[in-house]
Design an enzyme around this catalytic site. Structure first.
Site, PDB file in Angstrom:
ATOM      1  N   HIS A  17       0.846  -1.209   0.000  1.00 59.40           N
ATOM      2  CA  HIS A  17       0.000   0.000   0.000  1.00 59.40           C
ATOM      3  C   HIS A  17       0.871   1.246   0.000  1.00 59.40           C
ATOM      4  O   HIS A  17       0.620   2.209  -0.745  1.00 59.40           O
ATOM      5  CB  HIS A  17      -0.859   0.065   1.274  1.00 59.40           C
ATOM      6  CG  HIS A  17      -1.914  -0.985   1.399  1.00 59.40           C
ATOM      7  ND1 HIS A  17      -2.057  -1.765   2.516  1.00 59.40           N
ATOM      8  CD2 HIS A  17      -2.918  -1.354   0.560  1.00 59.40           C
ATOM      9  CE1 HIS A  17      -3.083  -2.575   2.372  1.00 59.40           C
ATOM     10  NE2 HIS A  17      -3.628  -2.356   1.191  1.00 59.40           N
ATOM     11  N   SER A 127      -3.118  -7.586   2.940  1.00 62.18           N
ATOM     12  CA  SER A 127      -3.270  -7.501   4.391  1.00 62.18           C
ATOM     13  C   SER A 127      -3.768  -8.839   4.946  1.00 62.18           C
ATOM     14  O   SER A 127      -3.320  -9.285   6.002  1.00 62.18           O
ATOM     15  CB  SER A 127      -4.265  -6.399   4.767  1.00 62.18           C
ATOM     16  OG  SER A 127      -3.824  -5.164   4.287  1.00 62.18           O
TER      17      SER A 127
END
Ligand code: PNS
Length: 166
Positions: A17, A127
């Site tokens: 990210h 994630s």
């Protein structure tokens, strides 16, 4: 001012990210990082915790604003006059769903989606995978900023002791 948004769940933010947010911040005057609230999905971190971690790891960037939003991404964009959504594309498998969302968002409000190819170092990174590997004791320290790794390790330990106590 050229504005863009990097949306996501960020539960928690990973190096993948951060790579996309950093690259977007070099292309736009202001980059909004939007933690999208999904009430049907219970996160490992609260939305406030996710925002805190993102703010910490993006503190060196001067043009990043971190916010949360409950609702449609196009409404977040409309309210802030943001014409572009920036997303990372990890692999072909991301493409089908990302294309659908990009077309839907464009049809709803005219907002454009721009895809940045992920750094190959992070092409397998998500994630959810990080949380799963860490929960089984795997080393994910190279995949997360240090403070995020510490927060993840602590949260998993808290959850484990709560389960054992219960
Ligand atoms: O990190 P994620 O979970 O892959 O991110 C997906 C996210 C949050 C960007 C996407 O689900 C989203 O934009 N949700 C907000 C609600 C919305 O606008 N849904 C319609 C998408 S076409």
């Amino acid at each position: 001012m050229r504005r863009a948004v990097c949306p996501g769940s960020f539960d928690p933010i990973t190096n993948g990210h951060l790579d996309i947010i950093g690259r977007a911040s070099r292309l736009y005057d202001v980059v909004h990082v939007a933690v999208m609230i999904n009430q049907s999905k219970k996160g490992l971190f609260s939305v406030e915790e996710r925002i805190g971690l993102i703010r910490d790891v993006t503190a060196d960037y001067e043009n990043i604003v971190v916010e949360s939003h409950h609702g449609l991404l196009v409404d977040f964009c409309k309210d802030r006059d943001i014409p572009a959504i920036v997303k990372g594309l990890r692999a072909v498998s991301d493409f089908d769903y990302e294309l659908q969302m990009a077309q839907m968002n464009n049809g709803l409000s005219g907002v454009e989606t721009l895809f940045i190819p992920t750094n190959p170092t992070y092409s397998f990174l998500s994630s959810s995978l990080v949380k799963e590997v860490a929960a089984w004791g795997g080393d994910v320290s190279h995949l997360l900023p240090e403070i995020v790794h510490t927060a993840l390790t602590e949260r998993l330990a808290e959850n484990k002791s709560a389960t054992q106590d219960g």
